[in-house]
Structures are given as structure tokens and as C-alpha cells.
Design a protein around this motif. Structure first.
Motif, short mmCIF file in Angstrom:
data_model
loop_
_atom_site.label_atom_id
_atom_site.label_comp_id
_atom_site.label_asym_id
_atom_site.label_seq_id
_atom_site.Cartn_x
_atom_site.Cartn_y
_atom_site.Cartn_z
N THR A 83 0.80 -1.17 -0.01
CA THR A 83 -0.08 -0.05 0.09
C THR A 83 0.82 1.39 -0.15
O THR A 83 1.68 1.64 0.89
N TYR A 84 0.89 2.08 -1.16
CA TYR A 84 1.62 3.16 -1.03
C TYR A 84 0.74 4.32 -0.75
O TYR A 84 -0.32 4.66 -1.51
N SER A 85 0.81 5.24 0.21
CA SER A 85 -0.29 6.36 0.67
C SER A 85 0.45 7.47 0.62
O SER A 85 1.56 7.64 0.20
N ALA A 86 -0.53 8.65 0.69
CA ALA A 86 -0.06 9.86 0.60
C ALA A 86 -0.78 10.91 1.41
O ALA A 86 -1.88 10.60 2.08
N LEU A 87 -0.22 11.94 1.85
CA LEU A 87 -0.79 12.95 2.85
C LEU A 87 -1.57 13.76 2.11
O LEU A 87 -1.19 14.43 0.87
N THR A 88 -2.81 14.23 2.24
CA THR A 88 -3.84 14.82 1.81
C THR A 88 -4.56 15.96 2.67
O THR A 88 -5.54 15.48 3.45
#
Length: 306
Positions: A83-88
Motif C-alpha cells: 500500500t502506497y499512501s499519501a498525505l492529503t
């Protein structure tokens, strides 16, 4: 107090985002993707790979869409699902993340009013209201949301933070729909006793299986604090390869706890992670060479013979 060590732990690698965004050295898109690929090859299954925020404020993350586009074509040799996540931080950021094909996002609040104002220019309550449409839109697109709580063990402007304030913000993020709430020692001033006190307060409102911890190592307390969290049953831990990072709004805060050091401790405790230390060290040495400094990791330095 009853100790409840987990049999396995999920490490969340934040070096490629929380780490690199606070490093002065310029890191290219290709180098970021190489780093993330090495991290995935080590067995890490949860990697924070970018941030969809204003390039004006965080120029190091301006290429996040390109990073995720390249990761879409990458498959770890192990075949494991990563799982590649991002800050939003807002709806605009989430929309950009959705366009980039991100499968998990994170939002960030604070337990300190002063830090909230300095970091995102609004009060704690205002920030939580801003996050509601972000979470709603993410869920409508079947995207899971993680919620960070900053300054839970100390604030650069207010000093000590009341455990009740940490618990309140954590509860609100959980009720909003964050599947995991991350208790973060943003400036690294926490100690094991403080950690236990804060986690105990939060666990009155949020189940331990929905909690994670995120420690900076400013005063060398991160591993001790993680050990305390493990004793209380926390099984999700943030860390950054080579001890990358810091905090642009927290003067004097050093990097995150090094993933290598956390893994060495967990291996020694017989707690399963599915991560290979030797492969992880390849990633550590790679990014340390890229940014031109030695890894801020006791394990990497010891095994390197430095």
C-alpha cells in the motif's frame, strides 16, 4: 499494568514522505522511486510515498503525482501487495491523489492549538471540520484514511499537552472515519511514562487495534517509547529509513526513529514483521548516499563498521 505484546507488528515506512520533505538535499523523482522500490523489496507493505500539498510550502513533494505514476508499474519481487499512501490535507489534495491512483491517504490534526495555527493556520476544531469532507470523499471512492495527531507528547510553543486534549482529538478523528489514529511525538520530547499516560487516555476512547505511534528521536527516547507502546498492545508503528526527517514547524526536532533500529528491536523480541533487515539496510545506505550523509541509525552504523 498488564503487558500485552503483539505477536506481529505492521511497520509504516514514512521516510519517502515525512522524511524526505524535511531534508535539505534535493532528491530526484527517479531516486525517490528507487528508494521506495528498495523499501518494498525488503518486505515493507505500508509505505507513505508522497504528499499532495502546495508545492510552494513543501517543494520536496511537488513530484508526488509522478512518483505514484511510476510506482503503479512496479511490483515487488516477492509479489506482496504494497500500500502506497499519501498525505492529503484538503479536498484539493485528495482530488489530486485520486487522479494519481493513490489507494490510501492520511490527514493530520494537532493536540496543540498553537501548533495547529503555526502548521495549518487554523484552530484544532477548524482543522477537524475541514477534514470531514476529505474523509467523506475518500470513503465514497473506497479510499481508507489514516489520521495523525501531532504534538501529543509535547509542543514547541506550549510545552506539555494534556492527555485529555490528545484523547479528544483522537476520538474525533476515529469517529470521523479514520481507520487508524496515529499518536505522534512531533518534537521527540516524550518519555516512556508520558507515552503510557497518553496512550492510556486515548485507549479509553479509541480501541488499541486502531492506534499507531509515530516517534521522533530528538532525545534518544523513541525506541523506549515504542517499547512502552508495544507493552500496551499497539501493533502499528511509523518509522523512517535511515532516521530521515524532522519537522519544519518544530525547531530542534530531529528525524524520525530509524526503521532499521525498530526492526532490530522487534526481531530481538521475537515479534514478526515480515521484513528482511539486510535488504532494509540496502535502502538505508542508498538514500544516505543520495542525500550525502551517514544514516541516523545505530544499526546501520554498527553493521557498516562506522
Amino acid at each position: 499494568m498488564t503487558f500485552n505484546y503483539p505477536s506481529s507488528v505492521s511497520l509504516v515506512e514514512v521516510g519517502a514522505r515525512d522524511g524526505l520533505q524535511n531534508e535539505k538535499a534535493e532528491v530526484s523523482t527517479e531516486q525517490k522511486v528507487t528508494l521506495i522500490s528498495l523499501l518494498a523489496a525488503s518486505g515493507l507493505k505500508r509505505i507513505e510515498a508522497g504528499s499532495f500539498v502546495s508545492a510552494k510550502w513543501v517543494p520536496q513533494m511537488a513530484d508526488s503525482a509522478d512518483v505514484f505514476a511510476r510506482l503503479a508499474a512496479f511490483e515487488p519481487a516477492s509479489g506482496a501487495q504494497v500500500t502506497y499512501s499519501a498525505l492529503t490535507p484538503n479536498v484539493k489534495g485528495l482530488e489530486a491523489a485520486l487522479s494519481a491512483g493513490v489507494s490510501e491517504v492520511a490527514i493530520f490534526g494537532s493536540a496543540s492549538e498553537s501548533f495547529s495555527q503555526k502548521n495549518i493556520n487554523c484552530s484544532i476544531d477548524e482543522s477537524l471540520r475541514r477534514f470531514e469532507p476529505v474523509v467523506k470523499l475518500a470513503h465514497s471512492n473506497r479510499i481508507r484514511v489514516r489520521g495523525y495527531v501531532s504534538c501529543t507528547l509535547g509542543c514547541p510553543y506550549e510545552g506539555d499537552i494534556a492527555s485529555s486534549d490528545v484523547a479528544r482529538v483522537s476520538r474525533q478523528l476515529s469517529e470521523m472515519g479514520c481507520y487508524e489514529v496515529v499518536i505522534s511525538d512531533t518534537i521527540g520530547t516524550g518519555t516512556p511514562v508520558k507515552t503510557a499516560r497518553v496512550l492510556d487516555a486515548v485507549m479509553q476512547h479509541v480501541p488499541v487495534n486502531q492506534l499507531a505511534v509515530h516517534f521522533h528521536d530528538t532525545y534518544g527516547q523513541a525506541l523506549a517509547n515504542i517499547h512502552t507502546a508495544l507493552q500496551l498492545g499497539v501493533s502499528s508503528i511509523d518509522s523512517a529509513i535511515a532516521g530521515l526527517g524532522g519537522c519544519p514547524y518544530a525547531k530542534g526536532a530531529s528525524g524520525n526513529v530509524a526503521t532499521e533500529d525498530v526492526l532490530y528491536m522487534l526481531d530481538g523480541m521475537g515479534i514478526k514483521t515480515g521484513i528482511d533487515l539486510s535488504a532494509l539496510l540496502e535502502a538505508s545506505l542508498y538514500i544516505s548516499d543520495v542525500i550525502g550523509r551517514l544514516p541516523q541509525s545505530k544499526v546501520a552504523i554498527a553493521l557498516r563498521g562506522g
